[in-house]
Design an enzyme around this catalytic site. Structure first.
Site, PDB file in Angstrom:
ATOM      1  N   GLU A  64       6.757 -17.815  -7.649  1.00 37.46           N
ATOM      2  CA  GLU A  64       6.070 -16.836  -8.513  1.00 37.46           C
ATOM      3  C   GLU A  64       4.549 -16.997  -8.458  1.00 37.46           C
ATOM      4  O   GLU A  64       3.875 -17.026  -9.477  1.00 37.46           O
ATOM      5  CB  GLU A  64       6.597 -16.912  -9.965  1.00 37.46           C
ATOM      6  CG  GLU A  64       8.018 -16.397 -10.079  1.00 37.46           C
ATOM      7  CD  GLU A  64       8.512 -16.194 -11.505  1.00 37.46           C
ATOM      8  OE1 GLU A  64       7.723 -16.290 -12.444  1.00 37.46           O
ATOM      9  OE2 GLU A  64       9.719 -15.937 -11.649  1.00 37.46           O
TER      10      GLU A  64
HETATM   11  C1  LIG Z   1      12.890 -22.751  -4.025  1.00 32.11           C
HETATM   12  C2  LIG Z   1      12.261 -21.431  -3.797  1.00 32.11           C
HETATM   13  C3  LIG Z   1      12.801 -20.300  -4.389  1.00 32.11           C
HETATM   14  C4  LIG Z   1      12.265 -19.042  -4.123  1.00 32.11           C
HETATM   15  N1  LIG Z   1      12.866 -17.909  -4.617  1.00 32.11           N
HETATM   16  C5  LIG Z   1      12.450 -16.694  -4.176  1.00 32.11           C
HETATM   17  C6  LIG Z   1      13.172 -15.510  -4.488  1.00 32.11           C
HETATM   18  O1  LIG Z   1      14.160 -15.537  -5.210  1.00 32.11           O
HETATM   19  N2  LIG Z   1      12.735 -14.341  -3.987  1.00 32.11           N
HETATM   20  C7  LIG Z   1      11.627 -14.250  -3.196  1.00 32.11           C
HETATM   21  O2  LIG Z   1      11.291 -13.170  -2.749  1.00 32.11           O
HETATM   22  N3  LIG Z   1      10.905 -15.358  -2.878  1.00 32.11           N
HETATM   23  C8  LIG Z   1      11.299 -16.559  -3.346  1.00 32.11           C
HETATM   24  N4  LIG Z   1      10.581 -17.686  -3.019  1.00 32.11           N
HETATM   25  C9  LIG Z   1       9.376 -17.546  -2.224  1.00 32.11           C
HETATM   26  C10 LIG Z   1       8.102 -17.944  -2.965  1.00 32.11           C
HETATM   27  O3  LIG Z   1       7.719 -16.917  -3.810  1.00 32.11           O
HETATM   28  C11 LIG Z   1       7.078 -18.279  -1.868  1.00 32.11           C
HETATM   29  O4  LIG Z   1       7.428 -19.543  -1.376  1.00 32.11           O
HETATM   30  C12 LIG Z   1       5.678 -18.264  -2.361  1.00 32.11           C
HETATM   31  O5  LIG Z   1       5.291 -16.950  -2.598  1.00 32.11           O
HETATM   32  C13 LIG Z   1       4.698 -18.910  -1.374  1.00 32.11           C
HETATM   33  O6  LIG Z   1       4.893 -18.475  -0.074  1.00 32.11           O
HETATM   34  P1  LIG Z   1       4.998 -19.552   1.107  1.00 32.11           P
HETATM   35  O7  LIG Z   1       5.986 -20.577   0.695  1.00 32.11           O
HETATM   36  O8  LIG Z   1       5.267 -18.805   2.357  1.00 32.11           O
HETATM   37  O9  LIG Z   1       3.597 -20.250   1.152  1.00 32.11           O
HETATM   38  P2  LIG Z   1       2.292 -19.735   1.916  1.00 32.11           P
HETATM   39  O10 LIG Z   1       2.031 -18.324   1.574  1.00 32.11           O
HETATM   40  O11 LIG Z   1       2.405 -20.107   3.338  1.00 32.11           O
HETATM   41  O12 LIG Z   1       1.171 -20.603   1.229  1.00 32.11           O
HETATM   42  C14 LIG Z   1       0.897 -21.946   1.596  1.00 32.11           C
HETATM   43  C15 LIG Z   1      -0.220 -22.475   0.723  1.00 32.11           C
HETATM   44  O13 LIG Z   1      -1.397 -21.705   0.932  1.00 32.11           O
HETATM   45  C16 LIG Z   1      -1.903 -21.268  -0.304  1.00 32.11           C
HETATM   46  N5  LIG Z   1      -2.550 -19.968  -0.119  1.00 32.11           N
HETATM   47  C17 LIG Z   1      -2.084 -18.888   0.534  1.00 32.11           C
HETATM   48  N6  LIG Z   1      -2.986 -17.898   0.511  1.00 32.11           N
HETATM   49  C18 LIG Z   1      -4.039 -18.356  -0.204  1.00 32.11           C
HETATM   50  C19 LIG Z   1      -5.294 -17.804  -0.596  1.00 32.11           C
HETATM   51  N7  LIG Z   1      -5.685 -16.586  -0.297  1.00 32.11           N
HETATM   52  N8  LIG Z   1      -6.120 -18.586  -1.326  1.00 32.11           N
HETATM   53  C20 LIG Z   1      -5.774 -19.845  -1.666  1.00 32.11           C
HETATM   54  N9  LIG Z   1      -4.609 -20.399  -1.321  1.00 32.11           N
HETATM   55  C21 LIG Z   1      -3.757 -19.673  -0.594  1.00 32.11           C
HETATM   56  C22 LIG Z   1      -0.715 -21.193  -1.241  1.00 32.11           C
HETATM   57  O14 LIG Z   1      -1.130 -21.350  -2.580  1.00 32.11           O
HETATM   58  C23 LIG Z   1       0.098 -22.378  -0.766  1.00 32.11           C
HETATM   59  O15 LIG Z   1      -0.345 -23.534  -1.395  1.00 32.11           O
HETATM   60  C24 LIG Z   1      11.119 -18.943  -3.303  1.00 32.11           C
HETATM   61  C25 LIG Z   1      10.561 -20.093  -2.741  1.00 32.11           C
HETATM   62  C26 LIG Z   1      11.113 -21.323  -2.973  1.00 32.11           C
HETATM   63  C27 LIG Z   1      10.507 -22.511  -2.328  1.00 32.11           C
END
Ligand SMILES: Cc1cc2nc3c(=O)[nH]c(=O)nc-3n(C[C@H](O)[C@H](O)[C@H](O)COP(=O)(O)OP(=O)(O)OC[C@H]3O[C@@H](n4cnc5c(N)ncnc54)[C@H](O)[C@@H]3O)c2cc1C
Length: 813
Positions: free
Chosen positions: A503
């Site tokens: 989220e």
């Molecule tokens: C256990 C779990 C349950 C989940 N459940 C759902 C679900 O039910 N439905 C769904 O759709 N998704 C779900 N998600 C997805 C979740 O919302 C994403 O993991 C999250 O949005 C982050 O995306 P990412 O993991 O690809 O990280 P990335 O986007 O790759 O980010 C990596 C890091 O970079 C940072 N970052 C990225 N862009 C910026 C920026 N512009 N400025 C500063 N920092 C930045 C982020 O804060 C993070 O620390 C789930 C994820 C997990 C792990």
């Protein structure tokens, strides 16, 4: 006389600015003062240059108060400039920014928070029906949950738990009663998740997902009547298990950049040729997906053949697909750390869906992002903040007790100053987190959807949980590290990154969203200026812009004056809405709010649209905004709790820590200000007497830690709402031992004084016998000491396993 007049004039101007007197009234006041002084010849004789300068100021002010004149000379020119420098914003960025409502964040940005408004917000209270649900089905469910068994043996929630969840409609907390839902308040929703999370994170997440951002929430607000009537009763009863898929491998934080597509076309559905979409997607991390029956899906709709009109790219769209639709790939599992809730990927290639499956029907094609952002604005404030607070409360309960039970050097470890420090942080932060949770829920239950505040609590309460659990782990030493049914911390510790990431991952939330969105939404004038500048009807735009820009200038000047006057007076230049020990904190927060508003404005004015790329500055401003909110929440909590004297150390620690953090964050911005000279000047205005806020004192810290080391009303309030086990499980054994240890403390002290030896789990059998024989304690006291030591031995025990259980039948090298 001239100097006196000048002094009177500056003072009058400052008072006028401080109190935000309208411009026209300001000019009138100045004329009256001058007329009086001149009549009494008080400013006679004065140098000619002075009269001229004063005249020019007066004429300028009078000119500015004549709107057509100031528009012609100033604001119309600024308007064109503003239009040119306005940052370009994508439609999705705009929709995210505009989502939700502005509440207390607006007051903080005003630089002059109206405390009475905050204190008038009704205290959040559970209804009788909600309380019964918590005391009944939720408690019963908690008793059914065995954390170790679930995580290590079943690796899923056992079937009886699933059946219980469905039977008691745990998945329907947000669904209205007319569809068979529980229709709970945000407070009750949070309370259920919090209690479950204090027992087992897997169960909490499983309950959380259908009740937060997902099919039910979207259907409720945007679904067609037919969709609501079909799905909501089935979701309420658990006949349908939902999941919502937004995240793609290439689009995580930048979810709006998803590549998943739905192409508008004709296709066959139930033997008929109907209009629909051919959808292809590749999603991952989707909670509940492996056993969901209905899949919520976000994708980009496009209409290359012009079947719906002349627009090709239609935008992000949300649809609901039964998972047995041919072509839907779903069912495999990811393995998240520290918890075993269902989570997995889903894919599909050219899966045909009829238009009826789009949430809200064809009319809602392209509105998916707005729908998601609106729902997130409220939903983000409930589940994960509840999870974070549960971690804080459980750590408070368990760590305080453990630090009293566990002895080293013949002393309970909680009495060592080194341990006292993290113990204080655990208690102080938990108090603050719970205050923010409750205040935000109160806003939600008043109908607000506070987008910025929900981002704040999502970030701060999950981050706070991480800090608290880390402190709890340190205090537990090896006991926290060795896994097994005796370890009540390890899963909370392992699962920490989950709530940090989902989220809105925390780094992004802090450095991009909180201040970025707050500055535009909660700022009293910025969005109005932006809207005016982008208004297509240029005439209205210019008029609105003129009003916004001059109000903005007045607001900035006022904040500068307020920050200076409040800084010079040690915050005494403002009134507190209450009396007593918390009064000074209202004044200090008012002062910091003015400083924050001035500094935020100066950064925005200096950097313009580029501020969104300066994430370090944005992150520091976010920290200040967060703690202005957390501080407000603690003051509200103290009033709602009816000002308990024994909670004062918690309030003091939390407020001192928050004020210090605000000061340091703002100083960090000023030290790195884009124009160093301006940064220096603003520092003199905001901190004219230097950095006056200090970290909480050791004395206050000790009082907080001591609250955690005994049974008392403050500790009960602090841990209220978590499941308190009295069974023979890890948490239950700690609760029992804590009670017994406190109960036998006097007897132990007597033994130590008389026999010069401290009671321990190793020596208590012989020592207690000697103490009874020598008349130091009674037989009844001896029993208490024995029971306490037996219980302590169980608490300090850790698990060991046969090698085969750990290594399985994997062949040795
Ligand atoms: C256990 C779990 C349950 C989940 N459940 C759902 C679900 O039910 N439905 C769904 O759709 N998704 C779900 N998600 C997805 C979740 O919302 C994403 O993991 C999250 O949005 C982050 O995306 P990412 O993991 O690809 O990280 P990335 O986007 O790759 O980010 C990596 C890091 O970079 C940072 N970052 C990225 N862009 C910026 C920026 N512009 N400025 C500063 N920092 C930045 C982020 O804060 C993070 O620390 C789930 C994820 C997990 C792990």
């Amino acid at each position: 006389m001239t100097i006196l007049f000048l002094f009177a004039l500056v003072l009058t101007l400052m008072l006028i600015s401080y109190n935000r007197v309208p411009l026209v009234l300001t000019v009138v006041i100045l004329f009256v003062i001058t007329a009086l002084l001149t009549n009494f010849r008080l400013i006679y004789p004065s140098p000619t240059w002075f009269r001229w300068s004063f005249g020019i100021v007066m004429v300028t002010l009078a000119g500015i108060s004549i709107k057509p004149l100031r528009r012609l000379l100033i604001s119309d020119r600024l308007f064109s400039l503003f239009r040119r420098v306005l940052p370009r914003m994508s439609e999705t960025e705009k929709e995210a920014l505009e989502a939700g409502t502005v509440w207390w964040d607006g007051e903080i940005f005003s630089g002059r928070p109206r405390w009475k408004k905050l204190l008038k917000t009704p205290k959040p209270v559970l209804s009788e029906r909600e309380q019964e649900f918590l005391d009944g089905p939720v408690d019963e469910l908690c008793r059914m949950l065995n954390d170790w068994e679930i995580c290590h043996h079943h690796r899923r929630l056992p079937d009886p738990v699933w059946a219980y969840l469905k039977k008691h409609r745990f998945f329907s907390m947000i669904i209205p009663a007319r569809y068979g839902g529980l229709e709970f308040s945000a407070l009750a929703h949070s309370a259920v998740v919090m209690k479950l999370a204090s027992r087992n994170i897997t169960a909490a997440v499983t309950v959380m997902v259908p009740n937060s951002l997902g099919p039910a929430e979207l259907l409720l607000h945007y679904g067609t009547e037919e969709q609501k009537n079909h799905y909501l009763p089935r979701l309420a009863s658990g006949a349908e298990i939902p999941c919502f898929a937004l995240t793609s491998p290439s689009a995580g934080s930048d979810a709006a950049g998803m590549p998943d597509k739905g192409i508008v076309c004709m296709g066959e559905f139930q033997g008929e040729e109907v209009l629909g979409m051919r959808v292809s997607w590749n999603k991952r991390y989707i909670t509940l997906a492996p056993l969901a029956t209905v899949l919520g899906l976000a994708f980009r709709a496009c209409d290359p053949d012009g079947l719906l009109g002349d627009k090709e790219e239609l935008g992000i769209t949300c649809a609901l697909l039964p998972v047995d639709t041919p072509g839907v790939e779903i069912g495999t599992r990811h393995m998240p750390v520290g918890a075993v809730f269902m989570n997995g990927p889903t894919r599909g290639e050219d899966v045909f869906i009829p238009m009826d499956w789009v949430i809200g029907g064809q009319a809602r094609i392209g509105q998916g992002w707005r729908m998601l952002m609106q729902s997130l604005a409220a939903g983000r404030a409930i589940s994960l903040p509840a999870l974070g607070t549960a971690g804080g409360k459980m750590a408070t309960l368990m760590t305080g007790a453990y630090a009293r039970i566990r002895k080293q050097f013949d002393t309970p470890i909680g009495y060592f100053e080194g341990v006292e420090e993290p113990l204080t942080r655990i208690g102080g932060r938990t108090y603050r987190m719970d205050a923010a949770r409750k205040l935000t829920l109160a806003a939600l239950d008043q109908g607000e959807k506070p987008g910025v505040l929900s981002a704040i609590v999502k970030y701060q309460l999950t981050e706070g949980n991480r800090q608290i659990i880390n402190d709890a782990m340190d205090i537990h030493g090896g006991k926290g590290i060795i896994k097994g049914p005796n370890n009540y911390l390890s899963h909370a510790y392992e699962a920490l990154p989950i709530s940090i990431t989902v989220e809105g991952a925390n780094i992004l939330t802090r450095s991009l969203i909180i201040f970025g969105q707050g500055a535009i939404r909660a700022h009293p004038w910025l969005l109005k200026e932006m809207n005016a500048a982008t208004d297509q009807s240029s005439r209205n735009g210019r008029k609105d812009f003129d009003k916004a820009v001059f109000s903005h200038i007045g607001y900035t000047i006022s904040n500068g004056v307020r920050a200076l006057m409040l800084g010079l007076s040690g915050s005494w230049a403002t009134r507190s809405p209450v009396r007593g020990p918390s009064a000074r904190y209202y004044r200090h927060l008012t002062r910091m709010s003015a400083a924050f508003a001035l500094i935020a404005d100066s950064v925005l004015l200096t950097l313009g649209g580029k501020f969104k790329y300066r994430e370090k500055l944005s992150g520091r401003l976010a920290d200040a905004l967060i703690h202005l909110y957390m501080g407000s929440a603690m003051l509200k909590r103290f009033e709602d709790d009816e000002r308990p004297h024994e909670d004062l150390p918690l309030l003091q620690w939390g407020m001192d820590d928050s004020l210090y953090t605000i000061q340091q964050s703002l100083m960090g911005v000023l030290q790195n200000f884009p124009v160093p000279l301006l940064g220096g000047i603003i520092r003199l205005i905001c901190f004219p007497l230097g950095q006056t806020y200090k970290k909480p004192t050791d004395r206050v810290g000790r009082k907080v830690a001591r609250l955690l080391l005994s049974e008392n009303a403050s500790r009960n309030r602090l841990t209220d709402g978590v499941y308190i086990s009295d069974s023979n499980d890890a948490e239950g054994r700690v609760n029992t031992a804590f009670h017994l240890v406190l109960d036998s403390a006097n007897a132990e002290r007597a033994i130590r004084t008389a026999l010069k030896e401290a009671v321990s789990v190793d020596n208590y059998v012989g020592l207690v016998k000697r103490a009874v024989e020598s008349g130091v304690i009674t037989e009844e006291q001896a029993t208490r000491v024995r029971l306490a030591q037996e219980a302590s031995a169980l608490v300090i025990a850790v698990d060991d396993f046969p090698r085969s259980e750990i290594e399985g039948d994997s062949p040795a090298d």
